[in-house]
Design an enzyme around this catalytic site. Structure first.
Site, short mmCIF file in Angstrom:
data_model
loop_
_atom_site.label_atom_id
_atom_site.label_comp_id
_atom_site.label_asym_id
_atom_site.label_seq_id
_atom_site.Cartn_x
_atom_site.Cartn_y
_atom_site.Cartn_z
N ASN A 2 0.87 -1.18 0.00
CA ASN A 2 0.00 0.00 0.00
C ASN A 2 0.90 1.23 0.00
OD1 ASN A 2 -1.80 2.06 0.53
ND2 ASN A 2 -2.18 1.46 2.66
N TRP A 3 0.96 1.92 -1.15
CA TRP A 3 1.88 3.05 -1.28
C TRP A 3 1.33 4.32 -0.64
CZ3 TRP A 3 3.80 2.81 -7.11
CH2 TRP A 3 4.37 1.54 -7.34
N HIS A 25 -9.34 1.17 5.25
CA HIS A 25 -8.03 1.34 5.90
C HIS A 25 -8.19 2.28 7.10
CE1 HIS A 25 -3.87 2.51 6.57
NE2 HIS A 25 -3.54 1.40 5.92
N GLU A 65 -6.51 4.65 8.12
CA GLU A 65 -6.32 6.09 7.84
C GLU A 65 -7.58 6.68 7.23
OE1 GLU A 65 -2.69 5.58 5.65
OE2 GLU A 65 -1.68 5.01 7.52
N GLY A 75 2.85 2.09 10.71
CA GLY A 75 3.81 3.18 10.54
C GLY A 75 4.55 3.55 11.81
N SER A 117 3.76 -2.35 10.23
CA SER A 117 5.22 -2.38 10.35
C SER A 117 5.84 -3.71 9.94
CB SER A 117 5.65 -1.97 11.77
OG SER A 117 5.24 -0.66 12.03
N GLY A 130 2.91 -1.22 4.26
CA GLY A 130 2.91 0.21 3.94
C GLY A 130 4.32 0.68 3.64
N GLY A 131 4.97 1.29 4.64
CA GLY A 131 6.29 1.92 4.46
C GLY A 131 7.30 1.07 3.71
C1 PEP Z 1 -0.61 0.12 6.15
O1 PEP Z 1 -0.79 1.29 6.12
O2 PEP Z 1 -1.43 -0.64 5.60
C2 PEP Z 1 0.56 -0.39 6.86
C3 PEP Z 1 0.52 -1.61 7.30
O3 PEP Z 1 1.61 0.47 7.04
P1 PEP Z 1 3.06 0.14 7.63
O4 PEP Z 1 3.52 -1.13 7.00
O5 PEP Z 1 3.92 1.31 7.25
O6 PEP Z 1 2.91 0.00 9.11
#
Ligand code: PEP
Length: 253
Positions: free
Chosen positions: A10-11, A97, A99, A175, A215, A236-237
């Site tokens: 997920n960018w 999500h 967010e 994150g 993460s 994500g990251g």
């Molecule tokens: C996400 O936003 O779906 C996610 C899991 O982010 P991160 O891997 O950066 O924690």
């Protein structure tokens, strides 16, 4: 049970066209010939879906959007419909999500409307659920996630469920660098599978893919994937860098 395993990146709101192209080209080259025991998905921003689709066509990478609206077309300024996502080559869309829930008033009810609209258009969904830190500390994790699942999937049929993937993403792990321990995550995955079983029966429950997100990185993926009920990751990251995303895919094989 041989469940489909999915690693999805997920960018979020990152990468302009040029950056997107180099990331996806590097990824495409690296995953060529990787055995198909894992489905690889990228979820770039809306603005680069089309150019990325041109590159990944015919490869083993699938395209996902990060959100969708529930109407097919009309006077909804700023929104993107399931018909448009299909047109641009998406196979999946992420829905719910944290967010979106936190900053854009996404609720279990809007998640439900979006899921139904997407399934009607023959796309698949990755539905995100997860508790906040406060909810975990108050020991309401299971009731929060139970409600997200029950309300989010309300009214769906067994056939619909074949197009549904669940991503368990504890909000406190997104994150932040804090990962749920593999057993902490697995405990919730088992709870999600049990809830799906109550709603849709054993067959759907044992075949549904449940990803973990929060993460995920090259050093924790293998241990997470070794748990009984973790069938993949939503990243994500670490998906923003081709090297680390490729290591995650390899670590999950
Ligand atoms: C996400 O936003 O779906 C996610 C899991 O982010 P991160 O891997 O950066 O924690």
């Amino acid at each position: 049970m041989n469940r489909k395993r999915i690693i999805a990146g997920n960018w979020k709101m990152n990468k302009v066209i040029e950056e997107s192209l180099s990331l996806v080209n590097e990824l495409k080259e690296a995953v060529q010939g990787i055995n198909d025991s894992i489905e690889i998905v990228v979820s770039p921003p809306f603005t680069t879906l089309s150019v990325i689709n041109d590159i990944i066509k015919g490869s083993n990478i699938l395209l996902a959007a990060q959100d969708v609206f529930w109407e097919d077309k009309g006077a909804y300024t700023g929104e993107i419909s399931p018909v448009m996502l299909k047109d641009v080559g998406c196979k999946y869309t992420i829905i719910g999500h944290s967010e979106r829930r936190q900053y854009f008033n996404e609720t279990n009810e809007t998640v439900n409307k979006k899921i139904k609209a997407v399934l009607k258009n023959d796309l698949s969904v990755i539905v995100c659920v997860g508790e906040t830190l406060e909810e975990r500390e108050n020991e309401t994790t299971f009731s929060v996630i139970g409600t997200q699942i029950r309300d989010g999937l309300n009214g769906l049929g067994q056939k619909d469920m074949e197009q549904v993937v669940i991503a368990y993403e504890p909000v406190w792990a997104i994150g932040t660098g804090k990962t749920a321990t593999p057993s902490q995550a697995n405990e919730v995955h088992i709870f999600i599978r049990d809830t799906i079983k109550e709603m849709f029966g054993d067959e759907i429950a044992s075949s549904i893919t449940i990803q973990y997100g929060g993460s995920v990185n090259p050093s924790n993926i293998t241990e997470l994937m070794s748990e009984s009920d973790i069938d993949g990751a939503l990243v994500g990251g670490a998906s923003l860098d081709s090297g680390s995303f490729i290591q995650i895919i390899r670590g999950a094989l």
